[in-house]
Design a protein around this motif. Sequence first.
Motif, PDB file in Angstrom:
ATOM      1  N   GLU A   1       0.851  -1.182   0.000  1.00  0.00           N
ATOM      2  CA  GLU A   1       0.000   0.000   0.000  1.00  0.00           C
ATOM      3  C   GLU A   1       0.890   1.236   0.000  1.00  0.00           C
ATOM      4  O   GLU A   1       1.991   1.217   0.559  1.00  0.00           O
ATOM      5  CB  GLU A   1      -0.914   0.004   1.242  1.00  0.00           C
TER       6      GLU A   1
ATOM      7  N   LEU B   1       0.614   5.910  -0.308  1.00  0.00           N
ATOM      8  CA  LEU B   1      -0.195   7.125  -0.422  1.00  0.00           C
ATOM      9  C   LEU B   1       0.494   8.064  -1.406  1.00  0.00           C
ATOM     10  O   LEU B   1       1.409   8.794  -1.041  1.00  0.00           O
ATOM     11  CB  LEU B   1      -0.346   7.796   0.941  1.00  0.00           C
TER      12      LEU B   1
ATOM     13  N   LYS C   1      -6.371   9.368  -0.787  1.00  0.00           N
ATOM     14  CA  LYS C   1      -6.673   7.939  -0.888  1.00  0.00           C
ATOM     15  C   LYS C   1      -5.376   7.167  -1.147  1.00  0.00           C
ATOM     16  O   LYS C   1      -4.494   7.621  -1.866  1.00  0.00           O
ATOM     17  CB  LYS C   1      -7.658   7.668  -2.017  1.00  0.00           C
ATOM     18  N   SER C   2      -5.270   5.995  -0.545  1.00  0.00           N
ATOM     19  CA  SER C   2      -4.095   5.150  -0.762  1.00  0.00           C
ATOM     20  C   SER C   2      -4.378   4.140  -1.870  1.00  0.00           C
ATOM     21  O   SER C   2      -5.537   3.842  -2.184  1.00  0.00           O
ATOM     22  CB  SER C   2      -3.715   4.418   0.527  1.00  0.00           C
ATOM     23  N   TYR C   3      -3.300   3.605  -2.433  1.00  0.00           N
ATOM     24  CA  TYR C   3      -3.394   2.584  -3.484  1.00  0.00           C
ATOM     25  C   TYR C   3      -2.885   1.290  -2.874  1.00  0.00           C
ATOM     26  O   TYR C   3      -1.716   1.177  -2.488  1.00  0.00           O
ATOM     27  CB  TYR C   3      -2.542   2.993  -4.673  1.00  0.00           C
TER      28      TYR C   3
ATOM     29  N   TYR D   1      -7.890   2.015  -5.177  1.00  0.00           N
ATOM     30  CA  TYR D   1      -7.825   3.140  -4.243  1.00  0.00           C
ATOM     31  C   TYR D   1      -8.888   2.973  -3.166  1.00  0.00           C
ATOM     32  O   TYR D   1     -10.016   2.562  -3.431  1.00  0.00           O
ATOM     33  CB  TYR D   1      -8.052   4.466  -4.969  1.00  0.00           C
ATOM     34  N   ASP D   2      -8.534   3.325  -1.931  1.00  0.00           N
ATOM     35  CA  ASP D   2      -9.500   3.278  -0.840  1.00  0.00           C
ATOM     36  C   ASP D   2      -8.942   4.094   0.326  1.00  0.00           C
ATOM     37  O   ASP D   2      -7.895   4.728   0.211  1.00  0.00           O
ATOM     38  CB  ASP D   2      -9.782   1.835  -0.406  1.00  0.00           C
ATOM     39  N   PHE D   3      -9.652   4.046   1.455  1.00  0.00           N
ATOM     40  CA  PHE D   3      -9.194   4.771   2.631  1.00  0.00           C
ATOM     41  C   PHE D   3      -7.882   4.156   3.132  1.00  0.00           C
ATOM     42  O   PHE D   3      -7.733   2.932   3.160  1.00  0.00           O
ATOM     43  CB  PHE D   3     -10.249   4.722   3.739  1.00  0.00           C
ATOM     44  N   PRO D   4      -6.922   4.982   3.551  1.00  0.00           N
ATOM     45  CA  PRO D   4      -5.607   4.459   3.971  1.00  0.00           C
ATOM     46  C   PRO D   4      -5.706   3.600   5.228  1.00  0.00           C
ATOM     47  O   PRO D   4      -6.478   3.887   6.143  1.00  0.00           O
ATOM     48  CB  PRO D   4      -4.786   5.737   4.248  1.00  0.00           C
TER      49      PRO D   4
ATOM     50  N   ARG E   1      -7.780   2.843  10.321  1.00  0.00           N
ATOM     51  CA  ARG E   1      -7.937   4.030   9.482  1.00  0.00           C
ATOM     52  C   ARG E   1      -8.207   5.260  10.351  1.00  0.00           C
ATOM     53  O   ARG E   1      -8.950   5.187  11.331  1.00  0.00           O
ATOM     54  CB  ARG E   1      -9.065   3.827   8.478  1.00  0.00           C
TER      55      ARG E   1
END
Length: 730
Positions: free
Chosen positions: A369, A371, A469-471, A481-484, A579
């Motif tokens: 993951e 950012l 958003k993080s990958y 992509y979503d919440f870190p 998170r």
Amino acid sequence: MRGSMNSRSILLFYTIIGSCFFIGHTARAAADHLVISQVQVGSYGNASDEFVEIYNPTEDDIVIDSWSLQYKSSATSTSISKKNLPSAKICKGSYFLIAHSGYDGEAVADHTQSSVSFSSNGGLVFLADGDEFLNSADSPKIIDKFIYEEVAKATAGEADKAFFRTGYSGDSFADFVFQDASPRNSSTTPCFGILPDETDEDGSSASTTPEYLTKSSNVKIYRFLPNPAGTDGGNEWVELINNDSEPILLDGWLLDDDDKGAGEPSSDAFTLSGVIQPGEIIRFLIPSTAFALNNSNGDEVNLYFGDGTLADAAPYTVAAYDDGIFEFRDGMWQPPTLPSSGGGGSLGSSSSSTSNNQATAQLAITITEFLPDPIGDDEGKIWVELYNPASSKASLSGWILDNRGTSTLPSSSAFVLDSSYSVPAKGYLVVTIPPGKFTFSGASSTIRLFKPDKSLAQSVNFFDAPEGKSYGVDEAGNWAYDFPTPGFANVFGVPLANVEVSEILPYPVAGDDEFVELYNASGTPLNLRGFRLRVGTREKVLNDALLDGNGYYVISEEDLPINLRNSGQEVVLLDNLGRELDRVVYPRSPQGQAYALSEGAFLWTSQATPGESNVMVLGAAVKAANNPSAVKPVSKPASQSGQVNYQKLYDEVVKTNQELLQRLDNLENALALLAENSVGPANAQAVDLIESNQSESPKNGSKIIYLAVAAAAAIAFVLLVWQFFRGKSV
């Protein structure tokens, strides 16, 4: 005498000037924070023989996480050097030794670094709770500081000297003396297995020396560096790993390169000390006075128990090139294979197969993951999460991260990890890319991970990164992509809970307790089990607790991870997936006032309301002052039987004057608020109050001071006229 104190005035000069930059940070009582307890600035013939010793004088163990050591050569210098520190627990009454790579003292360093070097002409040393460069004199990140004057050079034969703390007043000149160095590390006062004090029947204290294993075949040679770039002497090192389930006391153990038979290490063997915890990897820097490893004809590293019997051996026959770190791979000890055929000698295969689980851990490290586009400025905020699937801790020394390159090699802005970076077994490590290194730009980009030999380990392409958003990758290998979730397993498609920090009471009056209040801004009840509250660097996991929709939950003082600092601190709320839900940084706290959320902003209020809607006492007064009854201008006096109604005129002037005096009182309160709170949200309250009184004043915004003077003059005039006509009527 090396390092003898010059004049008192020089140190006082640094102390006074330092107060203008960073030194304005008020020293706190020694009982509630870590302190810099000893500092050595070079030694005879070795300017890099430096260390900083940290001491925990509190009654609690303290975990440092994302802390840093920072240095300025003078208070007026704009250049700051910084070294991020590894996560570590410093037990109460224990020490943590941070040494430069040129350090040659007897105590083994808990952490070795080469990013921060001290000037013999004086400087300022900071211990900071944060890994960002300090840029504010009021930063609550400054935990402790030390100022020193010019250090004179020693002559040959003299003992190393260091600045040694003797007090906690906050004045470096008063708190430190210059004497023979005696560095202490975490093993000086070990905290693992310490038993509570026991008292014999006669009242005397019984011995509470902790018990450690002193011999274990599970302590192994992990890696070593025979040929550091530049001078070998004093820069070679050997790493040990503890694969045992118990901590092992290494006092009296030996490292050597020449085995003369069981129980007969050579006379230039290096004696170890300290405790190595389960799964821990410790690097030992071999001093120039001990053995030296061969670079061209092979050699061996031998590890001996305290009784002199052989514990482990690492023989090698291949050539050691500059900065080639040896590890066990393909049945032999060897450094990474060079990309080209040059280099003198066979260096072995670069195959990923291995018979050593530590090497497997190294080769299996992956990006899980990252950012790419943080909220706001990207510099120093981009992070990358790495995962270690192996069953043992893995060092990342020499591994490289970068964004892209024109060739297969790392770019010039790549970030090279040092020995302070390691990934726990089956765990995650979050690496923050420091300022000055790579960032991402454009609609598409790439992040790459390189092994120490600069061979590519992983490459991830991404497109159109949304801000904040993080990958991350899921179990099936799909990226999205979503919440870190830095430091935790990736989660996709689960919305964030609408829970926020709504009130904080850091500095209660006597009889009250500190608290942090949470508010559920949704209409749906929520179980807080697994949520985490972080105060500074301390965290606490919340237990089962039902938070009603649009309801409040109070975390009392006894349930906080650590007491709230009166000088200001950061409070972070994380959900059960790791998170971030909310982050609040409160400034220096007035006693008895709560930092409460009001209409989207935090303000100080003198009425704490734990578990209830916030009541802004000051805010209510401001609101009332901003909406006073309209003040009517004095109308033309009416006539009764041809006479002026002076009584009505007098009453209206008095009423107007009373309203003006009320406005002046409000302005005085605002000015007092500004004086007490030089920075922070309170300024906004005061400014609103001042502007309101100006905009609401009679005569369409005329100056209040003119109205006050005019009102006073009018009253005097009316009184004189009133007395005159009363006299005429008589």
